[in-house]
Scaffold this motif. Structure first.
Motif, short mmCIF file in Angstrom:
data_model
loop_
_atom_site.label_atom_id
_atom_site.label_comp_id
_atom_site.label_asym_id
_atom_site.label_seq_id
_atom_site.Cartn_x
_atom_site.Cartn_y
_atom_site.Cartn_z
N VAL A 211 0.87 -1.18 0.00
CA VAL A 211 0.00 0.00 0.00
C VAL A 211 0.91 1.24 0.00
O VAL A 211 1.52 1.56 1.01
N ARG A 212 0.98 1.88 -1.14
CA ARG A 212 1.92 2.99 -1.31
C ARG A 212 1.40 4.32 -0.81
O ARG A 212 2.17 5.22 -0.48
N ASP A 213 0.08 4.47 -0.76
CA ASP A 213 -0.52 5.76 -0.41
C ASP A 213 -1.22 5.65 0.95
O ASP A 213 -2.12 4.82 1.12
N VAL A 214 -0.81 6.45 1.92
CA VAL A 214 -1.41 6.39 3.25
C VAL A 214 -2.87 6.87 3.24
O VAL A 214 -3.58 6.72 4.24
N GLU A 215 -3.30 7.44 2.12
CA GLU A 215 -4.70 7.87 1.99
C GLU A 215 -5.61 6.74 1.52
O GLU A 215 -6.83 6.88 1.52
N ASP A 216 -5.05 5.62 1.10
CA ASP A 216 -5.87 4.51 0.61
C ASP A 216 -6.78 3.98 1.71
O ASP A 216 -6.43 3.98 2.90
N ILE A 217 -7.95 3.49 1.28
CA ILE A 217 -8.91 2.90 2.24
C ILE A 217 -8.43 1.51 2.65
O ILE A 217 -8.11 0.68 1.80
N ILE A 218 -8.38 1.28 3.94
CA ILE A 218 -7.98 -0.02 4.49
C ILE A 218 -9.01 -0.43 5.53
O ILE A 218 -9.35 0.36 6.42
N VAL A 219 -9.52 -1.66 5.40
CA VAL A 219 -10.45 -2.20 6.40
C VAL A 219 -9.85 -3.48 6.96
O VAL A 219 -9.49 -4.38 6.20
N LEU A 220 -9.75 -3.55 8.27
CA LEU A 220 -9.22 -4.74 8.93
C LEU A 220 -10.35 -5.48 9.63
O LEU A 220 -11.30 -4.87 10.13
#
Length: 381
Positions: A68-77
């Motif tokens: 994941v290169r962009d810290v703005e990307d949506i991530i759901v754990l």
């Protein structure tokens, strides 16, 4: 830490951490989405959200750094109940990830809502224990271990190179292994052909090798070929395999394997040794050369003596055979990942590894056949 204290910390985290419901996750699911199951392998075996990625909690930060290169990307754990994922989201927020959230209620709530579940693995509990140390690697995981179990690999030559190569392939969990060798174990083999011991002298190598690797892993399926590999039978022998590992010390067999493999688009992991030196390379990958591209003709016999004539330090084929196994496992886990544009040369005297660039030769028969009628080479893995 007492229970009351732990509950208070969790409540504070829940107020800080963003939680999303199942409908939000459903809308996000796509091949390029970052919905991540952070549970352990033994939990995931019971099912996971279709399309989610499995990255164990302990490997999460390093995996995200690579993928994941962009810290703005949506991530759901998500985890089993939603507790561990809350703590994981908090950790990622402290690292600067801007849009990271936890699935409320975890997969337990997902199941309670009757939403679809994907059974991710054909592996059993014994497999999870046996391969635990390599499955914890993000590059392997459950999917990689399943790929290894489904792979069909032919090892031609069960001698100095084939011995360590076979052993590590089977140890890694490769499901089907073909062993092609018409030779018989001799006393002079024992200093370098580590599959065998003094009680195997006089036994066919393929038969003795099968016995040894079955002792290591009873689940491996084996196919034995005790006739010599030649240009007349090579195509038939290799036809049902995904990958060939050339552990021979015979130029005629190397060319026969290469020519047959080019016709059916099967990659070859090549290995060769001479005294203290050795070479490893991968041929027949997309855009890469075949064996004939690099070695159009066999060298004069005086310049390429066999181990019988020139001698070999026992550990040299061990080093090269292990590297061949490593290249094969890489190809199974990630098709096209082999060294298709370079040969790796090992020197046991200087303890050095040198990479030598190689390329497809335009006038090689393999390239001419591609232009005229054959499809582009593709790995079958």
């Amino acid at each position: 830490m007492d229970v009351m204290r732990a509950q208070e910390i969790k409540k504070r985290l829940e107020r800080r951490v963003k939680e999303v419901d199942a409908s939000t996750v459903l809308a996000l699911l796509a091949p390029d989405s970052n919905v991540i199951d952070i549970r352990e392998d033994e939990e995931v075996i019971h099912g996971m959200i279709p399309g989610a990625k499995h990255v164990k909690r302990g490997a999460l930060e390093s995996w995200l750094e690579d993928h994941v290169r962009d810290v703005e990307d949506i991530i759901v754990l998500y985890c089993e109940s939603g507790k561990r994922s809350v703590y994981a989201v908090n950790a990622l927020m402290s690292l600067g990830y801007k849009d990271v959230s936890s699935l409320r209620g975890g997969i337990n709530n997902w199941k309670a809502l009757g939403l679809p579940i994907e059974q991710p693995s054909s592996l059993n509990k014994c497999d999870f224990t046996r391969y635990a140390r390599q499955m914890m690697l993000p590059e392997v995981g459950i999917r990689g271990q399943e790929n290894l179990a489904a792979a069909k690999v032919l090892v031609v030559g069960a001698g100095g190179l084939g011995s360590p190569c076979l052993y590590y392939l089977v140890a890694a969990g490769v499901g089907t292994v073909g062993i092609a060798d018409h030779d018989i174990v001799d006393q002079s083999n024992l200093h370098r052909q580590i599959l065998y011991d003094q009680y195997d002298v006089g036994t066919r190598k393929a038969i003795a090798a099968e016995r040894k690797i079955k002792n290591l892993n009873t689940h491996v399926k084996t196919n034995l070929y005790i006739d010599a590999v030649t240009e007349n039978n090579a195509a038939d022998i290799i036809a049902s395999y995904d990958l060939i590992i050339d552990c021979t010390d015979n130029f005629a067999v190397r060319y026969a394997l290469s020519d047959a493999a080019v016709k059916v688009n099967i990659p070859i992991v090549h290995g060769a040794v001479h005294r203290f030196q050795g070479t490893v390379g991968v041929f027949n990958l997309p855009g890469g050369p075949c064996y004939r591209c690099v070695y159009p003709e066999p060298p004069p016999k005086a310049l390429s003596p066999s181990c019988t004539d020139a001698g070999v330090l026992g550990v040299t084929p061990g080093v090269i055979g292990v590297l061949q196994a490593a290249e094969a496992i890489k190809l199974i886990l990630s098709p096209g990942a082999g060294r298709h544009h370079a040969l790796l040369r090992y020197s046991g005297t200087s303890m050095s590894l040198t990479s030598v660039e190689i390329a497809a030769r335009p006038d090689c028969p393999c390239q001419l056949s591609k232009k005229s009628e054959a499809p582009q080479c593709q790995t079958l893995l």
